[in-house]
Design a protein around this motif. Structure first.
Motif, PDB file in Angstrom:
ATOM      1  N   ALA A  10     -16.979 -16.656  11.152  1.00 35.92           N
ATOM      2  CA  ALA A  10     -16.852 -16.884   9.720  1.00 35.92           C
ATOM      3  C   ALA A  10     -17.585 -15.820   8.910  1.00 35.92           C
ATOM      4  O   ALA A  10     -17.520 -15.815   7.680  1.00 35.92           O
ATOM      5  N   THR A  11     -18.269 -14.927   9.602  1.00 37.19           N
ATOM      6  CA  THR A  11     -18.948 -13.824   8.937  1.00 37.19           C
ATOM      7  C   THR A  11     -18.997 -12.637   9.890  1.00 37.19           C
ATOM      8  O   THR A  11     -19.208 -12.825  11.102  1.00 37.19           O
ATOM      9  N   PRO A  12     -18.810 -11.419   9.397  1.00 40.68           N
ATOM     10  CA  PRO A  12     -18.870 -10.250  10.271  1.00 40.68           C
ATOM     11  C   PRO A  12     -20.220 -10.109  10.982  1.00 40.68           C
ATOM     12  O   PRO A  12     -20.284  -9.540  12.068  1.00 40.68           O
ATOM     13  N   ALA A  13     -21.288 -10.645  10.376  1.00 40.72           N
ATOM     14  CA  ALA A  13     -22.622 -10.495  10.953  1.00 40.72           C
ATOM     15  C   ALA A  13     -22.757 -11.193  12.301  1.00 40.72           C
ATOM     16  O   ALA A  13     -23.632 -10.844  13.100  1.00 40.72           O
ATOM     17  N   ALA A  14     -21.897 -12.178  12.565  1.00 40.21           N
ATOM     18  CA  ALA A  14     -21.985 -12.909  13.832  1.00 40.21           C
ATOM     19  C   ALA A  14     -21.309 -12.178  14.981  1.00 40.21           C
ATOM     20  O   ALA A  14     -21.561 -12.501  16.152  1.00 40.21           O
ATOM     21  N   ALA A  41     -17.747 -18.698   2.697  1.00 42.42           N
ATOM     22  CA  ALA A  41     -17.719 -18.577   1.239  1.00 42.42           C
ATOM     23  C   ALA A  41     -17.058 -19.782   0.582  1.00 42.42           C
ATOM     24  O   ALA A  41     -17.399 -20.154  -0.542  1.00 42.42           O
ATOM     25  N   ASP A  42     -16.103 -20.395   1.280  1.00 40.50           N
ATOM     26  CA  ASP A  42     -15.371 -21.518   0.705  1.00 40.50           C
ATOM     27  C   ASP A  42     -16.073 -22.861   0.910  1.00 40.50           C
ATOM     28  O   ASP A  42     -15.586 -23.892   0.444  1.00 40.50           O
ATOM     29  N   VAL A  43     -17.207 -22.861   1.597  1.00 40.76           N
ATOM     30  CA  VAL A  43     -17.981 -24.094   1.758  1.00 40.76           C
ATOM     31  C   VAL A  43     -18.810 -24.314   0.497  1.00 40.76           C
ATOM     32  O   VAL A  43     -19.648 -23.503   0.138  1.00 40.76           O
ATOM     33  N   THR A  49     -14.953 -29.245   4.352  1.00 35.23           N
ATOM     34  CA  THR A  49     -13.934 -30.181   3.875  1.00 35.23           C
ATOM     35  C   THR A  49     -12.876 -30.353   4.962  1.00 35.23           C
ATOM     36  O   THR A  49     -12.781 -29.527   5.881  1.00 35.23           O
ATOM     37  N   PRO A  50     -12.052 -31.395   4.875  1.00 39.45           N
ATOM     38  CA  PRO A  50     -10.962 -31.540   5.845  1.00 39.45           C
ATOM     39  C   PRO A  50     -10.047 -30.320   5.881  1.00 39.45           C
ATOM     40  O   PRO A  50      -9.545 -29.940   6.946  1.00 39.45           O
ATOM     41  N   ALA A  51      -9.834 -29.702   4.727  1.00 34.49           N
ATOM     42  CA  ALA A  51      -8.977 -28.515   4.681  1.00 34.49           C
ATOM     43  C   ALA A  51      -9.600 -27.348   5.453  1.00 34.49           C
ATOM     44  O   ALA A  51      -8.895 -26.601   6.148  1.00 34.49           O
ATOM     45  N   LEU A  52     -10.913 -27.183   5.334  1.00 36.20           N
ATOM     46  CA  LEU A  52     -11.582 -26.109   6.066  1.00 36.20           C
ATOM     47  C   LEU A  52     -11.581 -26.387   7.566  1.00 36.20           C
ATOM     48  O   LEU A  52     -11.374 -25.482   8.380  1.00 36.20           O
ATOM     49  N   ASP A  53     -11.791 -27.643   7.931  1.00 37.19           N
ATOM     50  CA  ASP A  53     -11.724 -27.998   9.352  1.00 37.19           C
ATOM     51  C   ASP A  53     -10.333 -27.714   9.913  1.00 37.19           C
ATOM     52  O   ASP A  53     -10.186 -27.216  11.031  1.00 37.19           O
ATOM     53  N   ALA A  54      -9.307 -28.031   9.121  1.00 37.01           N
ATOM     54  CA  ALA A  54      -7.936 -27.775   9.554  1.00 37.01           C
ATOM     55  C   ALA A  54      -7.702 -26.275   9.742  1.00 37.01           C
ATOM     56  O   ALA A  54      -6.986 -25.854  10.662  1.00 37.01           O
ATOM     57  N   PRO A 118     -28.165 -24.608   4.342  1.00 35.34           N
ATOM     58  CA  PRO A 118     -27.140 -25.474   4.946  1.00 35.34           C
ATOM     59  C   PRO A 118     -27.099 -25.355   6.466  1.00 35.34           C
ATOM     60  O   PRO A 118     -26.917 -26.359   7.163  1.00 35.34           O
ATOM     61  N   ALA A 119     -27.265 -24.141   6.979  1.00 37.11           N
ATOM     62  CA  ALA A 119     -27.245 -23.946   8.432  1.00 37.11           C
ATOM     63  C   ALA A 119     -28.447 -24.624   9.078  1.00 37.11           C
ATOM     64  O   ALA A 119     -28.333 -25.200  10.161  1.00 37.11           O
TER      65      ALA A 119
END
Length: 202
Positions: A10-14, A41-43, A49-54, A118-119
């Motif tokens: 979810a991030t280039p740093a990972a 970014a969308d969190v 959200t359910p949409a992000l999980d999907a 959050p993490a």
């Protein structure tokens, strides 16, 4: 055999820590990087959200149908999504193997460290659930290190006997941090690489 390991980030740093850990711990693996740099970014304040999980589930399906022999999520916030799918190849949450390593280490006072609030809260909650599920009694603390990881941990890690890094982006500092603190440091990428090698083999 050179198994293809899909790394969903979810991030280039990972990406560099995950690829580097595979190169060291499972050199036969061929990393396949899949990046959606809006997943973090969308969190919003309410979290996933359910949409992000999907969206993450679709990425997992894309990796599996694309020929991955194993799939590793590299973003701790999406680790729970691995419990929502059933796939025919090994699928690891970012810190699943790291949690197991920390809980089997014999240490009972474990400090979870993250650079994002959050993490940190998410990883601490999931780590405590993992300990409860295994029936392991541990004291879990948290430290937020948005800037200088080593200096923050020097101040906050006194009295703790193991440090668990909550984010892949912090993993490159694991050895330096361990040397500075004089305690073991567990990181997701290294533990995940070892687990994938164990379950997939050479």
């Amino acid at each position: 055999m050179n198994p293809r390991i899909a790394l969903i980030s979810a991030t280039p740093a990972a990406i560099p820590p995950a690829v580097g850990a595979l190169a060291t711990g499972f050199p036969q693996a061929r990393p396949w990087n899949i990046l959606d740099d809006r997943l973090l970014a969308d969190v919003g304040d309410a979290g996933r959200t359910p949409a992000l999980d999907a969206r993450m589930r679709r990425l997992i399906d894309y990796a599996v149908t694309g020929g991955a022999d194993g799939v590793l999520l590299t973003c701790s916030l999406y680790g729970a999504v691995t419990e929502q799918v059933d796939v025919p190849v090994p699928l690891l949450a970012p810190d699943e193997a790291a949690f197991d390593d920390a809980l089997s280490s014999g240490h009972s006072r474990i400090l979870v460290v993250a650079s994002l609030a959050p993490a940190l809260s998410d990883s601490m909650a999931r780590f405590e659930r993992a300990a409860h599920k295994k029936g392991t009694t541990v004291e879990v603390g948290g430290a937020l290190a948005p800037d200088n990881l080593v200096e923050t941990c020097r101040e906050r890690a006194v009295g703790w006997d193991l440090v668990l890094l909550a984010q892949y982006s912090l993993a490159p500092a694991a050895d330096e941090l361990s040397a500075a603190l004089g305690v073991p440091v567990v990181s997701g990428p290294r533990s995940a690489a070892a687990r994938l090698k164990a379950v997939i083999g050479e």
